[in-house]
Every structure is written in C-alpha cells, then in structure tokens.
Design a protein around this motif. Sequence first.
Motif, PDB file in Angstrom:
ATOM      1  N   ARG A   1     -49.828  24.233 -39.511  1.00 44.93           N
ATOM      2  CA  ARG A   1     -49.294  25.473 -38.965  1.00 44.93           C
ATOM      3  C   ARG A   1     -47.787  25.365 -38.786  1.00 44.93           C
ATOM      4  NH1 ARG A   1     -53.247  27.316 -33.942  1.00 44.93           N
ATOM      5  NH2 ARG A   1     -55.273  26.939 -34.935  1.00 44.93           N
ATOM      6  N   GLY A   2     -47.154  26.526 -38.732  1.00 42.31           N
ATOM      7  CA  GLY A   2     -45.759  26.614 -38.329  1.00 42.31           C
ATOM      8  C   GLY A   2     -44.810  25.818 -39.193  1.00 42.31           C
ATOM      9  N   ASP A   3     -43.951  25.052 -38.539  1.00 46.12           N
ATOM     10  CA  ASP A   3     -42.902  24.313 -39.230  1.00 46.12           C
ATOM     11  C   ASP A   3     -43.466  23.280 -40.197  1.00 46.12           C
ATOM     12  OD1 ASP A   3     -41.159  25.785 -37.743  1.00 46.12           O
ATOM     13  OD2 ASP A   3     -40.804  24.234 -36.238  1.00 46.12           O
ATOM     14  N   TYR A   4     -44.622  22.689 -39.863  1.00 43.11           N
ATOM     15  CA  TYR A   4     -45.203  21.676 -40.744  1.00 43.11           C
ATOM     16  C   TYR A   4     -45.612  22.289 -42.083  1.00 43.11           C
ATOM     17  CZ  TYR A   4     -45.371  19.109 -36.358  1.00 43.11           C
ATOM     18  OH  TYR A   4     -45.031  18.503 -35.183  1.00 43.11           O
TER      19      TYR A   4
ATOM     20  N   GLY B   1     -45.827  38.303 -44.399  1.00 39.60           N
ATOM     21  CA  GLY B   1     -45.911  39.501 -43.583  1.00 39.60           C
ATOM     22  C   GLY B   1     -47.284  39.796 -43.024  1.00 39.60           C
ATOM     23  N   LEU B   2     -48.325  39.578 -43.839  1.00 42.24           N
ATOM     24  CA  LEU B   2     -49.686  39.874 -43.375  1.00 42.24           C
ATOM     25  C   LEU B   2     -50.360  38.669 -42.740  1.00 42.24           C
ATOM     26  CD1 LEU B   2     -51.123  42.186 -46.190  1.00 42.24           C
ATOM     27  CD2 LEU B   2     -50.020  42.814 -44.041  1.00 42.24           C
ATOM     28  N   ALA B   3     -50.330  37.526 -43.444  1.00 40.02           N
ATOM     29  CA  ALA B   3     -51.035  36.345 -42.945  1.00 40.02           C
ATOM     30  C   ALA B   3     -50.191  35.494 -42.010  1.00 40.02           C
ATOM     31  CB  ALA B   3     -51.518  35.490 -44.116  1.00 40.02           C
ATOM     32  N   GLY B   4     -48.861  35.698 -41.991  1.00 30.51           N
ATOM     33  CA  GLY B   4     -48.013  34.937 -41.078  1.00 30.51           C
ATOM     34  C   GLY B   4     -47.809  33.489 -41.479  1.00 30.51           C
TER      35      GLY B   4
ATOM     36  N   GLU C   1     -53.836  32.868 -34.166  1.00 33.66           N
ATOM     37  CA  GLU C   1     -54.849  32.171 -34.963  1.00 33.66           C
ATOM     38  C   GLU C   1     -55.966  31.618 -34.107  1.00 33.66           C
ATOM     39  OE1 GLU C   1     -55.172  28.629 -38.328  1.00 33.66           O
ATOM     40  OE2 GLU C   1     -53.216  29.356 -37.646  1.00 33.66           O
ATOM     41  N   THR C   2     -55.623  31.110 -32.931  1.00 31.26           N
ATOM     42  CA  THR C   2     -56.651  30.545 -32.050  1.00 31.26           C
ATOM     43  C   THR C   2     -57.647  31.612 -31.618  1.00 31.26           C
ATOM     44  OG1 THR C   2     -55.052  28.912 -31.236  1.00 31.26           O
ATOM     45  CG2 THR C   2     -57.046  29.260 -29.916  1.00 31.26           C
ATOM     46  N   ALA C   3     -57.156  32.781 -31.249  1.00 33.45           N
ATOM     47  CA  ALA C   3     -58.055  33.865 -30.841  1.00 33.45           C
ATOM     48  C   ALA C   3     -58.887  34.344 -32.027  1.00 33.45           C
ATOM     49  CB  ALA C   3     -57.242  35.016 -30.265  1.00 33.45           C
ATOM     50  N   ALA C   4     -58.283  34.382 -33.220  1.00 34.52           N
ATOM     51  CA  ALA C   4     -59.019  34.811 -34.402  1.00 34.52           C
ATOM     52  C   ALA C   4     -60.154  33.837 -34.720  1.00 34.52           C
ATOM     53  CB  ALA C   4     -58.079  34.936 -35.597  1.00 34.52           C
ATOM     54  N   LEU C   5     -59.876  32.556 -34.612  1.00 33.09           N
ATOM     55  CA  LEU C   5     -60.928  31.561 -34.854  1.00 33.09           C
ATOM     56  C   LEU C   5     -62.047  31.688 -33.826  1.00 33.09           C
ATOM     57  CD1 LEU C   5     -58.738  28.413 -35.681  1.00 33.09           C
ATOM     58  CD2 LEU C   5     -59.957  29.892 -37.277  1.00 33.09           C
TER      59      LEU C   5
ATOM     60  N   ARG D   1     -60.279  29.695 -44.861  1.00 35.54           N
ATOM     61  CA  ARG D   1     -60.656  30.501 -46.025  1.00 35.54           C
ATOM     62  C   ARG D   1     -59.755  31.723 -46.153  1.00 35.54           C
ATOM     63  NH1 ARG D   1     -63.977  34.842 -45.776  1.00 35.54           N
ATOM     64  NH2 ARG D   1     -64.821  35.661 -47.738  1.00 35.54           N
ATOM     65  N   VAL D   2     -59.469  32.388 -45.045  1.00 31.58           N
ATOM     66  CA  VAL D   2     -58.647  33.597 -45.059  1.00 31.58           C
ATOM     67  C   VAL D   2     -57.230  33.265 -45.504  1.00 31.58           C
ATOM     68  CG1 VAL D   2     -57.568  35.309 -43.570  1.00 31.58           C
ATOM     69  CG2 VAL D   2     -60.013  34.875 -43.377  1.00 31.58           C
ATOM     70  N   LYS D   3     -56.685  32.177 -44.999  1.00 27.77           N
ATOM     71  CA  LYS D   3     -55.325  31.793 -45.379  1.00 27.77           C
ATOM     72  C   LYS D   3     -55.254  31.354 -46.836  1.00 27.77           C
ATOM     73  CE  LYS D   3     -54.644  28.893 -41.945  1.00 27.77           C
ATOM     74  NZ  LYS D   3     -53.942  27.959 -41.046  1.00 27.77           N
ATOM     75  N   LEU D   4     -56.296  30.687 -47.316  1.00 28.07           N
ATOM     76  CA  LEU D   4     -56.304  30.248 -48.706  1.00 28.07           C
ATOM     77  C   LEU D   4     -56.352  31.451 -49.653  1.00 28.07           C
ATOM     78  CD1 LEU D   4     -56.313  27.822 -50.584  1.00 28.07           C
ATOM     79  CD2 LEU D   4     -58.824  27.823 -50.492  1.00 28.07           C
ATOM     80  N   ILE D   5     -57.096  32.494 -49.271  1.00 25.91           N
ATOM     81  CA  ILE D   5     -57.135  33.706 -50.094  1.00 25.91           C
ATOM     82  C   ILE D   5     -55.752  34.353 -50.148  1.00 25.91           C
ATOM     83  CG2 ILE D   5     -58.059  36.048 -50.216  1.00 25.91           C
ATOM     84  CD1 ILE D   5     -60.687  34.965 -49.115  1.00 25.91           C
ATOM     85  N   ALA D   6     -55.069  34.422 -48.991  1.00 24.30           N
ATOM     86  CA  ALA D   6     -53.719  34.992 -48.969  1.00 24.30           C
ATOM     87  C   ALA D   6     -52.777  34.187 -49.852  1.00 24.30           C
ATOM     88  CB  ALA D   6     -53.196  35.030 -47.528  1.00 24.30           C
ATOM     89  N   PHE D   7     -52.870  32.874 -49.778  1.00 27.60           N
ATOM     90  CA  PHE D   7     -52.009  32.012 -50.575  1.00 27.60           C
ATOM     91  C   PHE D   7     -52.285  32.215 -52.062  1.00 27.60           C
ATOM     92  CE2 PHE D   7     -49.704  27.925 -51.090  1.00 27.60           C
ATOM     93  CZ  PHE D   7     -48.736  28.125 -50.120  1.00 27.60           C
ATOM     94  N   ALA D   8     -53.567  32.315 -52.420  1.00 24.69           N
ATOM     95  CA  ALA D   8     -53.929  32.464 -53.825  1.00 24.69           C
ATOM     96  C   ALA D   8     -53.510  33.830 -54.367  1.00 24.69           C
ATOM     97  CB  ALA D   8     -55.431  32.269 -53.985  1.00 24.69           C
TER      98      ALA D   8
END
Length: 608
Positions: free
Chosen positions: A370-373, A307-310, A471-475, A483-490
């Motif tokens: 990303r995405g389906d992968y 929901g938050l990180a997508g 994600e592209t605009a955020a980068l 790093r942000v996605k890894l924190i969400a995953f953890a």
Amino acid sequence: MTTQTTAAKTVAAPAPSTPSGLIGIPTNLGRALATGGSVLAVVSTFLAWTWTAAFPGDLTVYGYPGGLQVLVLVGGALATLFCLASYGVKGLGWLTPAGADAAVKYAVLGTFATAWYTVVSISVELGGVVNLEPGGYLVAAATLVALIGALALPFERPEPDPIDPEAGDWEQFKHDTGHALAVLRAAFASGSPRPVRTLPSYAEILIIVAVLALALVVFTYGIGTEYDEQFVGFLITAGFGFSALNRSGLIAHASQISARHQNITVCGAFVAAALFPFTQTDDQYATLGVYILIFATVALGLNIVVGLAGLLDLGYVAFLGVGAYAAALVSGSPSSPFGVHFPFWAAVLVGAAASLIFGVLIGAPTLRLRGDYLAIVTLGFGEIFRIAVNNTDGTSGPDLTNGSNGIASIPDLNILGFDLGVAHDIGGFTIGRFANYFFLMLLITAVVVLVFRRSGDSRIGRAWVAIREDETAALAMGINGFRVKLIAFAVGATLAGLAGTVQAHVTYTVTPEQYLFAGTTPPNSAFLLAAVVLGGMGTIAGPLIGAALLFLIPNKLQFLGDYQLLAFGLALVLLMRFRPEGLIPNRRRQLEFHEEADAPTVLSKTGA
C-alpha cells in the motif's frame, strides 16, 4: 431607608459591517468606471497600438484588430457584458446567475493583464513607450481605470479571528496577513448560482452544441497561436475568462444542463473533436492533436488506477512502452527480429495483450503493498522496463529490441485498404497523415471513455472507489481487495498498451528514451500522473483536459529555454495550492478539499 437600584447596562451588539470594496470610492462611481473602461478597451482595439510591424501580430492597422488586440477585444467585450448585467439591463440576467460583481472583477482583471502585457512587451521589444501609438496609450489607461472601478465593487468582508493580546510581533504579522488574504478571497468570491430552470429538450441540446462549438473555437485558436507573445496572452485571457464565467454561475448552469443529457454531451464532444482537422489548412497542428490524444488516452487509463482505485503508480508509462514495442515487433519493421507483418487489428490485440500480461505479472506480487511502498515498486518496474529494452540489443542480452537504437522504420497502418500514411481528399478537404491518425486515436479514445464510464458505474467500479476511500473498511465489508486492485491494474495497463500500438506507427520509431519516469516532453510517468491530478481524479473530462494542457503548454513555452520547467512547475504548484481537487473535480472530491461548501443533495456518479 431607601434602596437605590441601578438598571443593568446592556452591551449593544456590533452593527453589521456595510459591504465595501477594496478601493474606497463610491460603488456607483466604481461600477461606472468599470463599465466605461471596458467599453474604451474594446474601442482601443480598433486603433493602432504601435507604428511598426516589427512587433508580432501587426498592431499598426486602424479599424481591424489583429494579434493580441483580438484577445483584449474578447476580454473587454466579456467585461462590458457583465458590467451591463450588474446594472440589471433587461435580457442580460441569464449571464450572472451567481451575481455579477465577482465576474466583473475577473473579466476586468484579465483584460487589464492582457493589455498591459502587450503594452510592456511592445515597449521592451521595440525600445521604449515612444513606440506606442494612441491606441496603446488608450488601452493602458482604459483597463487601469476599469480595474480601479472593479476593485471598488462591494463585498462582504470577513470578521478577523481573535488573537491573544500578548501575542508577539510575528504572531501579529501572521494574523494580519491571514486576515488580508481572507479579505482578498472574499473580494473575488461569488454566491451560489440559482438553479437552472428546465428548458425544452431541443433548447438544452442547442445550448450544449453552442458550448462545444465555443470550446472547439478556443482550442483551435490556442493551438494555432503563431508566436510566443500571442500564446501567453491567450493563456491570460482564457484563464481569467474561464474564472469570470465560473464566478458568474454560467459554468455551473452548463454543467447542470449537460448532466441531463450526458450521452448527447459525450457524443457531441467527440463530434466537435472530429471537426478539428477540418479547421486546419495543413497537417502542422494535427500533429499536436494526435499526440495530445495519445497522451490523454493513456492518462485516462491511469485514472482508473489512481483516480478510481487509489493506487499510486509511478511507472505507468512502461505499459505504454510494452504496447508500442509489442506492436512494432509484429508490424513489419525491418529492425524487428521476427520478420512478420500483422494487420492492424492483430497488432492492436498483441500490444494490448502484452500490456495486460505485464500488468498482471507486475501487479500480482506487488498489489498487496500500500501507499508509498507500492509507488516505489511501480517506479522500479518503469525503470526496469527501460533498462531491459535498452540491453536486449544482442550484446548485453538477446537480440530483441535493437537496444538504444530502438525499432525503426515502422510502416504506416493500412486499415481495409485505407492507407493512413498518405493524404486523402474528403469533401473538398485534404486530410493529411497526422489527421488520419488523429481520427484513429479519436476512435480509440472513445473506446477508452466507454470502458471508463461503464466500469466506473458498475459493481467493480464502486468496489474501486470503496478501496480508494478506505481499504480496511472495504475489506471488512467483504470486498476482495487484492482481486479488485489487480483488475484495475490490468485494465489500466491494457488501455495504455492500446494507445501504445498507435504511437509506434505515428512516431515511426520506438526507443527506450521515450518511456522515462520524468522528462521535458510527455508522455512520461510524472506528466501522466500530473495530468490526472491536475484535471481531476475520478472523472472523464479531467484527465483529458489536463493532458491537453500539459502537452500543449510546454510545447508552446519553448521560448523560455532553461526556465521552461521552472515556470511550468511553479504554475502547477500554484494551481494545486488554490485548486487541489483539480480543474474538473467530481463533487465528492471537491467536498474533501472544501469542507465549507454545501453538501450536494445527491452525490454525482463516478466519472459524471
């Protein structure tokens, strides 16, 4: 020579269409029929509907509604109040801040559906309409008359879209069908509710308390339904009743008031949930309550990832399994090869830390996808975990998890001398084993909600939302996406492991078959993802309500047998078709699916 001039012809603009109803009878007559039919429906609940007690609920008593009659009584009373408000009765204007007609239609339709479902069920189960008593005939006729009257209430009909005169029959059919559906949607649409006026703080807090008390009563009644017909009737009444309240504008007003007192609302919700075991006479439904909380807590953790990180995670249930297995191995089970018995706080830390480590190990090499992968990789992780714990049985691999037999005989928790496995008397109430675990899971759910709220409103939470949106605009704006996605995953994995530690003690046994991608009973990855999407991604209340519905409804629909998943899946498809943003969406996501909606002045906070 005389020049003759002719005045230019002007084309008259089409006159605006006069509002009319779906049924061509006068509006005043329709409103009177809806009101009178609703009143008669209420009266009929005090009469006998059948002559024999063979039909569940004992509908043979005069003067005392029982079973499905109670649901028709509630629906008829709600419809009557909305009908009276549509007449402008003094003192009832607050019931319909967005208009009364749409609310009347939904309330009357819900009463009609519940009443006719009951009448048809009596006729089918007992062998014909001859088994109906006068009350059964009266409720059938009254709700039908009320429905006809409600459908005669006026609404603004949409103009049909232009069509090519040379269009074929198929194109003409699609055009006519689309216009008919647009008219039907307009018939049940309501206006925007007027802004709620500011009340004294104590009055608004009392309103919040009343709403939470009503929610507790509805949940307690639904979870305590004793037979299949009653639960189906409850679903019909609750669904149409909520829609009527929503169309009237009361839900919007309650949301605005609760938004002014968010902390009080959250605390009040947990207090109302804590009162649930005290409404039960035994431990039967506390069992469902504790499993719903486990499922909801894990779904809320997944909501951070999805929901938050997508990030689409199809193997999230594996983190629940990691926490459960880690806690089971150190909790004194005779099936554990370690032979240790950690106290509860240490077992919780072990389970959460194990899930955290697995989350980082799995996320580090895969979150660049990303995405389906990414979805395929997480799905593979979930299956690898289940196969791995199934093979570590001492034959196919090391003797660690006892293979398909799992880790059994996990002892009950003992926290500061309080044994959760035995009943306790508190204030004259007997609190059983599952009620004890219910309170523990409620405390853990509160911790997860606190983490979600604080992280969602923080800098890292805004970075998650930025990654989710683009994600592209955020980068490009300097956010470290990996790093942000890894924190969400953890964080999501840790919260799932936290719930898994309690699940291991509640179920006594941990086996690989409990952690599938999809199955008939939750929690599994498919149900967890459905709970997040169904409830509303990026919110707190959404996954909690979605998880409760997805756990409770299949548990109550077991009478459908082999058709259970078919009916359940059909209901989800319809809900996602007509409300894709979820039951309780945040404002940003609601605008994504309904572009015609008015933009809010200020977007709500993530998770508000």
